[in-house]
Each structure stands twice: as C-alpha cells, then as structure tokens.
Design a protein around this motif. Sequence first.
Motif, PDB file in Angstrom:
ATOM      1  N   GLN A 194      -9.172   0.269   4.083  1.00  0.00           N
ATOM      2  CA  GLN A 194      -7.794   0.155   4.556  1.00  0.00           C
ATOM      3  C   GLN A 194      -6.856   1.067   3.772  1.00  0.00           C
ATOM      4  O   GLN A 194      -6.037   1.786   4.348  1.00  0.00           O
ATOM      5  CB  GLN A 194      -7.306  -1.290   4.448  1.00  0.00           C
ATOM      6  CG  GLN A 194      -5.874  -1.482   4.929  1.00  0.00           C
ATOM      7  CD  GLN A 194      -5.036  -2.275   3.944  1.00  0.00           C
ATOM      8  OE1 GLN A 194      -5.428  -3.365   3.542  1.00  0.00           O
ATOM      9  NE2 GLN A 194      -3.895  -1.738   3.548  1.00  0.00           N
TER      10      GLN A 194
ATOM     11  N   THR B  48       0.822  -1.218   0.000  1.00  0.00           N
ATOM     12  CA  THR B  48       0.000   0.000   0.000  1.00  0.00           C
ATOM     13  C   THR B  48       0.852   1.262   0.000  1.00  0.00           C
ATOM     14  O   THR B  48       0.655   2.163  -0.817  1.00  0.00           O
ATOM     15  CB  THR B  48      -0.957   0.013   1.208  1.00  0.00           C
ATOM     16  OG1 THR B  48      -1.777  -1.146   1.161  1.00  0.00           O
ATOM     17  CG2 THR B  48      -1.835   1.246   1.170  1.00  0.00           C
ATOM     18  N   LEU B  49       1.815   1.344   0.886  1.00  0.00           N
ATOM     19  CA  LEU B  49       2.685   2.523   0.897  1.00  0.00           C
ATOM     20  C   LEU B  49       3.644   2.508  -0.290  1.00  0.00           C
ATOM     21  O   LEU B  49       4.186   3.558  -0.647  1.00  0.00           O
ATOM     22  CB  LEU B  49       3.468   2.596   2.207  1.00  0.00           C
ATOM     23  CG  LEU B  49       2.651   2.954   3.453  1.00  0.00           C
ATOM     24  CD1 LEU B  49       3.551   3.036   4.670  1.00  0.00           C
ATOM     25  CD2 LEU B  49       1.900   4.263   3.253  1.00  0.00           C
TER      26      LEU B  49
ATOM     27  N   ASP C 226      -4.760   4.361   5.158  1.00  0.00           N
ATOM     28  CA  ASP C 226      -3.293   4.468   5.060  1.00  0.00           C
ATOM     29  C   ASP C 226      -2.886   5.764   4.361  1.00  0.00           C
ATOM     30  O   ASP C 226      -1.914   6.422   4.769  1.00  0.00           O
ATOM     31  CB  ASP C 226      -2.728   3.263   4.302  1.00  0.00           C
ATOM     32  CG  ASP C 226      -2.770   1.989   5.131  1.00  0.00           C
ATOM     33  OD1 ASP C 226      -3.032   2.085   6.355  1.00  0.00           O
ATOM     34  OD2 ASP C 226      -2.553   0.895   4.567  1.00  0.00           O
TER      35      ASP C 226
END
Length: 519
Positions: free
Chosen positions: A111, A69-70, A115
């Motif tokens: 989610q 994700t990051l 984030d």
Amino acid sequence: MNEPIADTIAPEVQAPQPTFADFGVLPATVQSLADVGIIHPFAIQEMTLPVALGGHDIIGQAKTGTGKTLGFGVPLLNRVVAPGEAGYDDLPAPGKPQALVIVPTRELAVQVANDLEAASSRRSVRVIQLYGGRAYEPQIAMLNKGVDVVVGTPGRMIDLMNQGHLTLLRAGIVVLDEADEMLDLGFLPDVEKLLSQTPAVRQTMLFSATMPGPVVALARRYMKQPTHIRASDPHDDSVTVKNITQFVYRTHALDKIEMLSRLLQARGRGLTIVFTRTKRTAAKVSDELTERGFAAGSIHGDLGQGAREQALRAFRNGKIDVLVATDVAARGIDVEDVTHVVNYQCPEDEKIYLHRTGRTGRAGQRGTAVTFVDWDDVPRWSLIDKAIGLGHPDPAETYSTSPSFYSDLDIPEGTKGRLPRTQRTRAGLDAEQLEDLGETGKRTAPARNGRGGERRNSDRRGGSGERGRQGGAGHAQAPRAAREHAGETSPKDGVDPAKRRSRNRRRTRGGKPAAPAAE
C-alpha cells in the motif's frame, strides 16, 4: 423602521482550504496527486508538511485511516532526486537508496509503495518493495539496477543487507510506519539494526496510531529533537473515528455464519472486510460464504504470497466484495468504498479493534463496524469497551432472526442466509490471475490442513515468512524431510529413512538376544 439586525451582518467569509501547492511541494508531485483526485491535504498532512519539508524529525500520531502515508510520503519525495533530474549525477552514490520506509506487514508495504508511486507518477523515482514470500532474484536485480526509495519489512531487508545487496549508507530519510505494530510483532530489534546502518545525520519520521512506552523510547534514542504532531478533530474526542457507526451483538457460535450472510445483504453495503482471530476460521468462513453464493476471498498466513495478492487485487478491482482476513491484514488494506467491517471473532484487545475498524470510514467517508461477541468472550469485550469508551460492555443477545438486527443494519425483511442467484453478479476470486512470484518457503510435502503445498507461515510478525522461515537465512530451518528430498542432506547413519522406519527392533533379555517366540 430599522432593518433586522441579521440582515446587516456581513456573511462569514471562510478561508480557502489549502492545497499541497501552498506548502512548497514540488509541482510534479502536486500534479501527480491531482491526477488521482487528491488536491487538499488532510489534517495530519496539513500539520506535518511544514515541519517535515523543513527537514525536522517528526513523531506523527493520528487515528487509523486519516492519511498518515502522504503525511510522510510527500516530504520524502520532495527530498529524493530522481534519475534525469538536476543534481542526480552529483549524488555521492547514484542508484543507492536515498530514502527508507520500514513497515510491519507485506500488505502495508504494498500500500505504501503504491501511494508513493502514485505521488511520483510524473517523475522517474524508482520505488522498490522488499518483503518475504517473493523470490529474491527479482528484488536483487532491481537493487543492482538502482533504486531511490526502499519500502519493506524488516526481515527481508536485513536478509538482503546481510547478503550485501542492500546498502542504507546513503538513506538520508528514514520513516517508521505503524511503529506500535512493529513493537507488537517483535520487530524493534530488527528496526534498530536497520537504523544503525543509516547515516548518523538523517531525517527520521515515526508515524503510528498509538504511542506505547517502548516506541517513545525508540524515538528518543534515534531521533533528534523531534516535533510531536497529534492530529485530531476538535469536535471528535472519541478514540475511534466518528464517521464509523458501531454495533455489538452477543452471538451464538453456530448462528454467526447465518448472521453474517444476512448482514452481507444489507441495503447500501459495499466492499466488506470480515476479520477472524485464526487462519482456520478465515479459510472456513470464506469457503462457507462462497458456497452460499457470495463473491468472497481470504487472506491469512497459510496462503502463499501470490494467493494473498490475488485476493487483494480481486477485492480492489471489485471481482469479490467480501474479504475474510486475519489480523495480518488489519494494517495495510487501504481500499476505497469499504462500507462495512465485521469482527467475526472478538479481537484480542482494543488496539486490534481500532485497526480492524479503521479499514472503513477512511478519508472522511462513512462506515459501519459490526462485532460478534461469543459468550466466552464477554469478559474480554468488556475490557475493550472500557478502554475505548463505546458504552456497550454487555452486548444484547442477538440472533439471525432478531428484529433489532434487521433494523440496525437495514437488512430487507425476509432475507435468508443465501445470496439469491439474481444478485450473484461479481466475477469471483478465480477471475483474478494468480501470479507466479517465485515464492520462497513452499512445502514439498502436502500441508497438514490438506489445502495444498503452501508452507504454513505464522500470522505473527506480519505473516511475512521472512528471516528464519523462508529462503535466505531461514534455509537452515526448512523441514528435514524437505531438505533430504532435495538432496541437501542425508540421515545421520546413511540409512534410507523408509528402511529405517520399517526395521524391526531386536528383543533382548538381560543384555542378550531373546529366544525367538514360538510360532
């Protein structure tokens, strides 16, 4: 006498571990990540950042739970200009989405958006979540007010796009997250429709744990000279994450709940996710565990979005420590301290197994995965075992009283199938507020399963209840009885349905009315 050689060798100097600041990430983003304890990038992030920050297309592939994700979120935020920042007023269309993240499920949308909001907490970046099960009006109001990043599922985004509320003509950054799951759920045509509405010149990043052929074909069609990044541990050549200890038991269907209840009392057990194949089993197991004294909740397609989010919040906040879920939740649940994952029912294939077990052992932590295999599921399990190389094609027959079961999972001797009252310390699901989300798609008549008035959503397509099933374009597909009750339509002949059902059929003989029967 000469000194020992070992004493004369200089100690090896290890290079300092890089930080996000070393890659040219915006200082505000670096500080926002530091605020939540994220300083050093993981492998997939470290490999992705130099390429993505340069504006190049990327195909990122890594095991579930390694920080994808990051890997796309930080480069995305680096290119987004937020209100009040230099250059915002010079944008061609301020307030229109500058970045688009497409995900397959509601839970993953939540989610990813969370984030991104955490990574931009020191900036004024506006992130919106667009997915089914929620009312349209608040989402439309936010879009009209202005947003910078859109995170959502394909169906709801296409609904809003068709209604003229969502425009992607200025979305110069597009991310496809969990692309293989979108393939499995039949979302690729919707994804292509969304991509066709974005600028021709854009940066596209595709992230997934596996890369089946159709996903690769999609990448070739919509990406320009993408860099394929495959992040893996050089000391870990397994398909699964090495931090996960895995156990497989052949179990009897009638003994499963007893085994699960004892497993949940293992030493050191933290938050636990129990996966089932069917919605009915998920509800039944959750109810059974609650009756046995455990703080449990469930997520499945028969629940409204408010109830699903209530269970997830209660799980994240520690009010419950057992979450029973269908595969709709195998992607998108990123909760810290999940120590155990239990496959209460054998998964359909190896991909589902990997995504289920990937809910534990995340971000370098250790985890335990336990799989119950029914006698009928042994052939299926053998294929899964062969595909991922676990080495347990024929699991040992195990019961809730088997000594090996206790020793493998560190269950205290004498543990029974009910949680002692002295250990019932969690607040429970009801302690978490159930939000009124203005949910779409509710039944007006009682559901068949007798569990209330929630519309029965499919767990496929992420259980999203989107186009063709809820609100908007799905309005025409609502049950006829519900639409008649709302006064939106009437029976074909104008006769009241109750009267029609009670009307006696005429008896005929040779095309003529038959004589009435003798009393």
